[in-house]
Design an enzyme around this catalytic site. Structure first.
Site, PDB file in Angstrom:
ATOM      1  N   CYS A   2      -5.264  -2.993   2.332  1.00 23.78           N
ATOM      2  CA  CYS A   2      -5.004  -3.158   3.762  1.00 23.78           C
ATOM      3  C   CYS A   2      -6.256  -3.354   4.618  1.00 23.78           C
ATOM      4  O   CYS A   2      -6.852  -4.420   4.586  1.00 23.78           O
ATOM      5  CB  CYS A   2      -4.151  -1.996   4.266  1.00 23.78           C
ATOM      6  SG  CYS A   2      -3.236  -2.448   5.757  1.00 23.78           S
ATOM      7  N   LYS A  10      -9.493   2.811  -1.809  1.00 18.81           N
ATOM      8  CA  LYS A  10      -9.721   2.152  -0.510  1.00 18.81           C
ATOM      9  C   LYS A  10     -11.014   2.636   0.149  1.00 18.81           C
ATOM     10  O   LYS A  10     -11.196   3.836   0.397  1.00 18.81           O
ATOM     11  CB  LYS A  10      -8.523   2.419   0.404  1.00 18.81           C
ATOM     12  CG  LYS A  10      -8.561   1.692   1.732  1.00 18.81           C
ATOM     13  CD  LYS A  10      -7.256   1.966   2.503  1.00 18.81           C
ATOM     14  CE  LYS A  10      -7.164   1.157   3.787  1.00 18.81           C
ATOM     15  NZ  LYS A  10      -5.879   1.409   4.491  1.00 18.81           N
ATOM     16  N   GLU A  13       0.847  -1.203   0.000  1.00 20.22           N
ATOM     17  CA  GLU A  13       0.000   0.000   0.000  1.00 20.22           C
ATOM     18  C   GLU A  13       0.888   1.260   0.000  1.00 20.22           C
ATOM     19  O   GLU A  13       1.944   1.273   0.639  1.00 20.22           O
ATOM     20  CB  GLU A  13      -0.843  -0.042   1.293  1.00 20.22           C
ATOM     21  CG  GLU A  13      -1.720   1.161   1.545  1.00 20.22           C
ATOM     22  CD  GLU A  13      -2.429   1.037   2.918  1.00 20.22           C
ATOM     23  OE1 GLU A  13      -2.048   0.188   3.752  1.00 20.22           O
ATOM     24  OE2 GLU A  13      -3.388   1.806   3.142  1.00 20.22           O
TER      25      GLU A  13
HETATM   26  C1  ACM Z   1      -3.993  -0.032   7.114  1.00 16.70           C
HETATM   27  O1  ACM Z   1      -5.114  -0.029   6.607  1.00 16.70           O
HETATM   28  N1  ACM Z   1      -2.966   0.557   6.533  1.00 16.70           N
HETATM   29  C2  ACM Z   1      -3.761  -0.733   8.388  1.00 16.70           C
END
Ligand code: ACM
Length: 270
Positions: free
Chosen positions: A148, A115, A39
């Site tokens: 993530c 995200k 990420e």
């Molecule tokens: C995350 O979402 N970077 C823990």
């Protein structure tokens, strides 16, 4: 059989050129069909203001995706990575940044996922993603992207699995010790899909804030077995062979197909 892998490394905060150089150097050495990177691996993760994100984020397509397209075209491979995306509106006050994943292949940029489930201070600096969870047919496999913290929300994986996803590509910067590695293993098992978790390692310290990332990137089989795993605190580039069609069989016993046995009519609150 196809060759899938992850590249676990430690991006340098704010040094886009150095991070791209590192990625290019790694890709140059390998033969893979699909490689997943962490990420926000072009910029680093520990932002401390919205202005800082806006400064380092890029449009998609933009210079970074164009640079990476040159590699994926030449190496005839797919790449999934996390990067900060900047979306310019008419005036700067409506500029938005997303914590995005991109899918780039032999024919160039194929998809962007923003995200959906923001973690901790990401909520201060990024906009919540607005792209539906969707599967991409790569010809060699059907792949979906999560970033993530999305793994904590079983509905996200399920949405991708129900569309026929065979491999989840999961750029991450995990910080909760052991949690992500366990949860993604369960998600793979309960959906009977492959999972490539590409985590970063190392510590970032900026303006009095500090985060340590847990490494231990892994590739999980549809039965939950760990096919490859990186150490917690060092660089690791691992590629293995898998047969994506193994994810099409949802049986856990001769009489239990995990998708056929679902009871969605009972899952809604009355
Ligand atoms: C995350 O979402 N970077 C823990």
């Amino acid at each position: 059989m196809i060759r899938v892998g992850f590249y676990q490394f430690c991006p340098t905060f704010g040094d886009v050129r150095a991070n791209l150089h590192k990625i290019a150097e790694a890709i140059e050495k390998i033969r893979a069909d699909i490689l997943v990177l962490p990420e926000l691996c072009i910029t680093g993760y520990l932002f401390t203001s919205h202005d800082e994100v806006a400064e380092l984020a890029e449009p998609i397509p933009g210079p970074t995706t164009l640079f990476l397209e040159n590699l994926t075209r030449r190496k005839h491979m797919w790449l999934v990575l996390g990067m900060a995306e900047r979306v310019e509106a008419n005036d700067r006050s409506s500029l938005r940044c997303y914590n995005s994943a991109v899918l780039i292949g032999p024919d160039g940029l194929k998809g962007v996922y923003r995200k959906a489930h923001l973690f901790l201070e990401e909520k201060l600096y990024f906009a919540r993603g607005d792209t539906p969870f969707r599967v991409y047919d790569l010809g060699i496999a059907r792949a979906g992207m999560l970033v993530c913290f999305d793994h904590f929300f079983p509905e996200a994986t399920r949405a991708l699995a129900l569309q026929g996803t065979q491999i989840i590509c999961h750029p991450s910067n995990l910080v909760l010790a052991g949690k992500g590695q366990q949860i993604t293993r369960v998600r793979a098992m309960e959906n009977r899909i492959f999972w490539v978790l590409a985590n970063r390692y190392g510590t970032e310290e900026r303006n009095g804030k500090k985060l340590t990332y847990t490494g231990a990137s892994q590739i999980i089989a549809p039965d939950g077995e760990i096919l490859a795993q990186a150490p917690p605190n060092e660089e690791s580039l691992q590629i293995i062979e898998i047969s994506p069609s193994a994810a099409d069989d949802k049986h856990v016993t001769a009489m239990n197909d995990l998708f056929q046995d679902r009871r969605p009519e009972l899952y809604k609150a009355p």
